[in-house]
Design a protein around this motif. Sequence first.
Motif, PDB file in Angstrom:
ATOM      1  N   SER A 111       0.830  -1.201   0.000  1.00  0.00           N
ATOM      2  CA  SER A 111       0.000   0.000   0.000  1.00  0.00           C
ATOM      3  C   SER A 111       0.865   1.251   0.000  1.00  0.00           C
ATOM      4  CB  SER A 111      -0.894   0.003   1.242  1.00  0.00           C
ATOM      5  OG  SER A 111      -1.616   1.203   1.323  1.00  0.00           O
ATOM      6  N   ASN A 112       0.306   2.350  -0.495  1.00  0.00           N
ATOM      7  CA  ASN A 112       1.024   3.623  -0.422  1.00  0.00           C
ATOM      8  C   ASN A 112       0.673   4.382   0.859  1.00  0.00           C
ATOM      9  OD1 ASN A 112      -1.624   4.321  -1.268  1.00  0.00           O
ATOM     10  ND2 ASN A 112      -0.855   6.223  -2.147  1.00  0.00           N
ATOM     11  N   THR A 113      -0.128   3.765   1.723  1.00  0.00           N
ATOM     12  CA  THR A 113      -0.507   4.381   2.990  1.00  0.00           C
ATOM     13  C   THR A 113      -0.041   3.499   4.141  1.00  0.00           C
ATOM     14  OG1 THR A 113      -2.431   5.433   1.991  1.00  0.00           O
ATOM     15  CG2 THR A 113      -2.432   5.229   4.388  1.00  0.00           C
ATOM     16  N   PHE A 114       0.631   4.127   5.107  1.00  0.00           N
ATOM     17  CA  PHE A 114       1.082   3.442   6.315  1.00  0.00           C
ATOM     18  C   PHE A 114       0.164   3.871   7.454  1.00  0.00           C
ATOM     19  CE2 PHE A 114       4.892   4.297   3.755  1.00  0.00           C
ATOM     20  CZ  PHE A 114       5.355   3.011   3.553  1.00  0.00           C
ATOM     21  N   TYR A 115      -0.466   2.897   8.127  1.00  0.00           N
ATOM     22  CA  TYR A 115      -1.324   3.182   9.271  1.00  0.00           C
ATOM     23  C   TYR A 115      -0.514   2.962  10.537  1.00  0.00           C
ATOM     24  CZ  TYR A 115      -4.949   3.156   5.798  1.00  0.00           C
ATOM     25  OH  TYR A 115      -5.706   3.452   4.680  1.00  0.00           O
ATOM     26  N   ILE A 116      -0.433   3.994  11.366  1.00  0.00           N
ATOM     27  CA  ILE A 116       0.426   3.969  12.529  1.00  0.00           C
ATOM     28  C   ILE A 116      -0.439   4.081  13.783  1.00  0.00           C
ATOM     29  CG2 ILE A 116       2.289   5.197  13.725  1.00  0.00           C
ATOM     30  CD1 ILE A 116       2.361   6.041  10.286  1.00  0.00           C
ATOM     31  N   ASP A 117      -0.298   3.116  14.682  1.00  0.00           N
ATOM     32  CA  ASP A 117      -1.091   3.122  15.910  1.00  0.00           C
ATOM     33  C   ASP A 117      -0.615   4.236  16.834  1.00  0.00           C
ATOM     34  OD1 ASP A 117      -2.983   2.248  17.792  1.00  0.00           O
ATOM     35  OD2 ASP A 117      -1.443   1.067  18.811  1.00  0.00           O
ATOM     36  N   SER A 118       0.647   4.199  17.244  1.00  0.00           N
ATOM     37  CA  SER A 118       1.204   5.272  18.070  1.00  0.00           C
ATOM     38  C   SER A 118       2.721   5.168  18.069  1.00  0.00           C
ATOM     39  CB  SER A 118       0.679   5.219  19.501  1.00  0.00           C
ATOM     40  OG  SER A 118       1.195   4.095  20.172  1.00  0.00           O
ATOM     41  N   VAL A 119       3.347   6.301  18.391  1.00  0.00           N
ATOM     42  CA  VAL A 119       4.800   6.344  18.564  1.00  0.00           C
ATOM     43  C   VAL A 119       5.056   6.901  19.955  1.00  0.00           C
ATOM     44  CG1 VAL A 119       6.986   7.224  17.668  1.00  0.00           C
ATOM     45  CG2 VAL A 119       5.093   6.793  16.090  1.00  0.00           C
ATOM     46  N   LYS A 120       5.733   6.126  20.781  1.00  0.00           N
ATOM     47  CA  LYS A 120       5.985   6.513  22.168  1.00  0.00           C
ATOM     48  C   LYS A 120       7.067   7.604  22.235  1.00  0.00           C
ATOM     49  CE  LYS A 120       4.662   2.069  24.128  1.00  0.00           C
ATOM     50  NZ  LYS A 120       3.289   2.385  23.999  1.00  0.00           N
ATOM     51  N   PRO A 121       7.109   8.355  23.338  1.00  0.00           N
ATOM     52  CA  PRO A 121       8.129   9.407  23.489  1.00  0.00           C
ATOM     53  C   PRO A 121       9.540   8.860  23.359  1.00  0.00           C
ATOM     54  CG  PRO A 121       6.488   9.554  25.228  1.00  0.00           C
ATOM     55  CD  PRO A 121       6.219   8.280  24.484  1.00  0.00           C
ATOM     56  N   THR A 122      10.387   9.593  22.659  1.00  0.00           N
ATOM     57  CA  THR A 122      11.806   9.293  22.397  1.00  0.00           C
ATOM     58  C   THR A 122      12.015   7.970  21.656  1.00  0.00           C
ATOM     59  OG1 THR A 122      12.286   8.182  24.500  1.00  0.00           O
ATOM     60  CG2 THR A 122      12.514  10.609  24.439  1.00  0.00           C
ATOM     61  N   LYS A 123      10.980   7.437  21.038  1.00  0.00           N
ATOM     62  CA  LYS A 123      11.099   6.183  20.291  1.00  0.00           C
ATOM     63  C   LYS A 123      10.969   6.435  18.794  1.00  0.00           C
ATOM     64  CE  LYS A 123      11.390   3.580  23.933  1.00  0.00           C
ATOM     65  NZ  LYS A 123      12.622   2.989  24.325  1.00  0.00           N
ATOM     66  N   ASP A 124      11.455   5.467  18.023  1.00  0.00           N
ATOM     67  CA  ASP A 124      11.352   5.493  16.563  1.00  0.00           C
ATOM     68  C   ASP A 124      10.243   4.563  16.119  1.00  0.00           C
ATOM     69  OD1 ASP A 124      13.623   7.088  16.386  1.00  0.00           O
ATOM     70  OD2 ASP A 124      14.959   5.360  16.204  1.00  0.00           O
ATOM     71  N   SER A 125       9.714   4.878  14.973  1.00  0.00           N
ATOM     72  CA  SER A 125       8.779   3.988  14.302  1.00  0.00           C
ATOM     73  C   SER A 125       9.180   3.969  12.833  1.00  0.00           C
ATOM     74  CB  SER A 125       7.356   4.498  14.489  1.00  0.00           C
ATOM     75  OG  SER A 125       6.440   3.511  14.125  1.00  0.00           O
ATOM     76  N   VAL A 126       9.401   2.782  12.295  1.00  0.00           N
ATOM     77  CA  VAL A 126       9.909   2.655  10.932  1.00  0.00           C
ATOM     78  C   VAL A 126       8.882   1.913  10.088  1.00  0.00           C
ATOM     79  CG1 VAL A 126      11.798   1.812   9.505  1.00  0.00           C
ATOM     80  CG2 VAL A 126      12.270   2.590  11.818  1.00  0.00           C
ATOM     81  N   TYR A 127       8.655   2.418   8.881  1.00  0.00           N
ATOM     82  CA  TYR A 127       7.661   1.850   7.971  1.00  0.00           C
ATOM     83  C   TYR A 127       8.336   1.527   6.658  1.00  0.00           C
ATOM     84  CZ  TYR A 127       5.192   3.769  11.750  1.00  0.00           C
ATOM     85  OH  TYR A 127       4.812   4.042  13.021  1.00  0.00           O
ATOM     86  N   PHE A 128       8.027   0.332   6.140  1.00  0.00           N
ATOM     87  CA  PHE A 128       8.663  -0.157   4.926  1.00  0.00           C
ATOM     88  C   PHE A 128       7.628  -0.357   3.830  1.00  0.00           C
ATOM     89  CE2 PHE A 128      11.202  -1.618   8.500  1.00  0.00           C
ATOM     90  CZ  PHE A 128      12.474  -1.232   8.113  1.00  0.00           C
ATOM     91  N   GLY A 129       8.023  -0.048   2.626  1.00  0.00           N
ATOM     92  CA  GLY A 129       7.204  -0.284   1.452  1.00  0.00           C
ATOM     93  C   GLY A 129       8.132  -0.450   0.258  1.00  0.00           C
ATOM     94  N   ALA A 130       7.557  -0.534  -0.927  1.00  0.00           N
ATOM     95  CA  ALA A 130       8.372  -0.630  -2.138  1.00  0.00           C
ATOM     96  C   ALA A 130       7.593  -0.048  -3.308  1.00  0.00           C
ATOM     97  CB  ALA A 130       8.754  -2.082  -2.421  1.00  0.00           C
ATOM     98  N   LEU A 131       8.338   0.508  -4.238  1.00  0.00           N
ATOM     99  CA  LEU A 131       7.778   1.074  -5.461  1.00  0.00           C
ATOM    100  C   LEU A 131       8.279   0.267  -6.641  1.00  0.00           C
ATOM    101  CD1 LEU A 131       8.860   4.641  -4.520  1.00  0.00           C
ATOM    102  CD2 LEU A 131       6.487   4.016  -4.805  1.00  0.00           C
ATOM    103  N   LEU A 132       7.479   0.218  -7.683  1.00  0.00           N
ATOM    104  CA  LEU A 132       7.890  -0.438  -8.925  1.00  0.00           C
ATOM    105  C   LEU A 132       7.632   0.546 -10.054  1.00  0.00           C
ATOM    106  CD1 LEU A 132       8.899  -3.155 -10.092  1.00  0.00           C
ATOM    107  CD2 LEU A 132       6.516  -3.735 -10.475  1.00  0.00           C
ATOM    108  N   PHE A 133       8.711   0.987 -10.696  1.00  0.00           N
ATOM    109  CA  PHE A 133       8.599   1.932 -11.808  1.00  0.00           C
ATOM    110  C   PHE A 133       8.477   1.146 -13.106  1.00  0.00           C
ATOM    111  CE2 PHE A 133      10.486   4.231  -8.390  1.00  0.00           C
ATOM    112  CZ  PHE A 133       9.891   5.469  -8.473  1.00  0.00           C
ATOM    113  N   LEU A 134       7.463   1.483 -13.893  1.00  0.00           N
ATOM    114  CA  LEU A 134       7.185   0.772 -15.132  1.00  0.00           C
ATOM    115  C   LEU A 134       7.723   1.492 -16.354  1.00  0.00           C
ATOM    116  CD1 LEU A 134       3.499  -0.144 -14.209  1.00  0.00           C
ATOM    117  CD2 LEU A 134       5.578  -1.491 -13.821  1.00  0.00           C
ATOM    118  N   TYR A 135       8.074   2.769 -16.209  1.00  0.00           N
ATOM    119  CA  TYR A 135       8.610   3.579 -17.302  1.00  0.00           C
ATOM    120  C   TYR A 135       9.767   4.425 -16.787  1.00  0.00           C
ATOM    121  CZ  TYR A 135       4.320   2.400 -19.745  1.00  0.00           C
ATOM    122  OH  TYR A 135       3.294   1.715 -20.334  1.00  0.00           O
TER     123      TYR A 135
END
Length: 130
Positions: free
Chosen positions: A68-92
């Motif tokens: 998906s092109n949308t990342f749904y994030i529940d919460s990010v705690k103080p001083t913590k990181d949250s990392v989201y991964f996806g991928a794109l495919l270019f056709l041209y």
Amino acid sequence: DVLVDGKLCDCDVVVDCKVGDPVPLQVKLTNWSKHSVGPFALTVTPYQDYQNGVHNYELQDAITFVGSNTFYIDSVKPTKDSVYFGALLFLYTGDFYLNIKFHEDNCSKDLPLSWFCLPSVHIRAMEPVI
């Protein structure tokens, strides 16, 4: 931070990729505030910039997302990181940009201001070398 194909993106970086190869996308958010933030959503929208003030967002035939092109994030705690991964495919081939935006909702006023300044991402899709 925004990484495309493992390369940290900022306003001066152009990431080269090959047409037909999945390109990993990583968005890392760090919460430096004193309270948890969320839930919220982050959307990645590709576009082409024609350098004359016109942006083309109708790229469904040129770029596809693996997942998906949308990342749904529940919460990010103080001083913590949250990392989201996806991928794109270019056709041209071409020069493309990614617009990364937070969904407008009631909690967006609580998000750290630095999150609204994510870098513009410039990707150059090229023909694969045979």
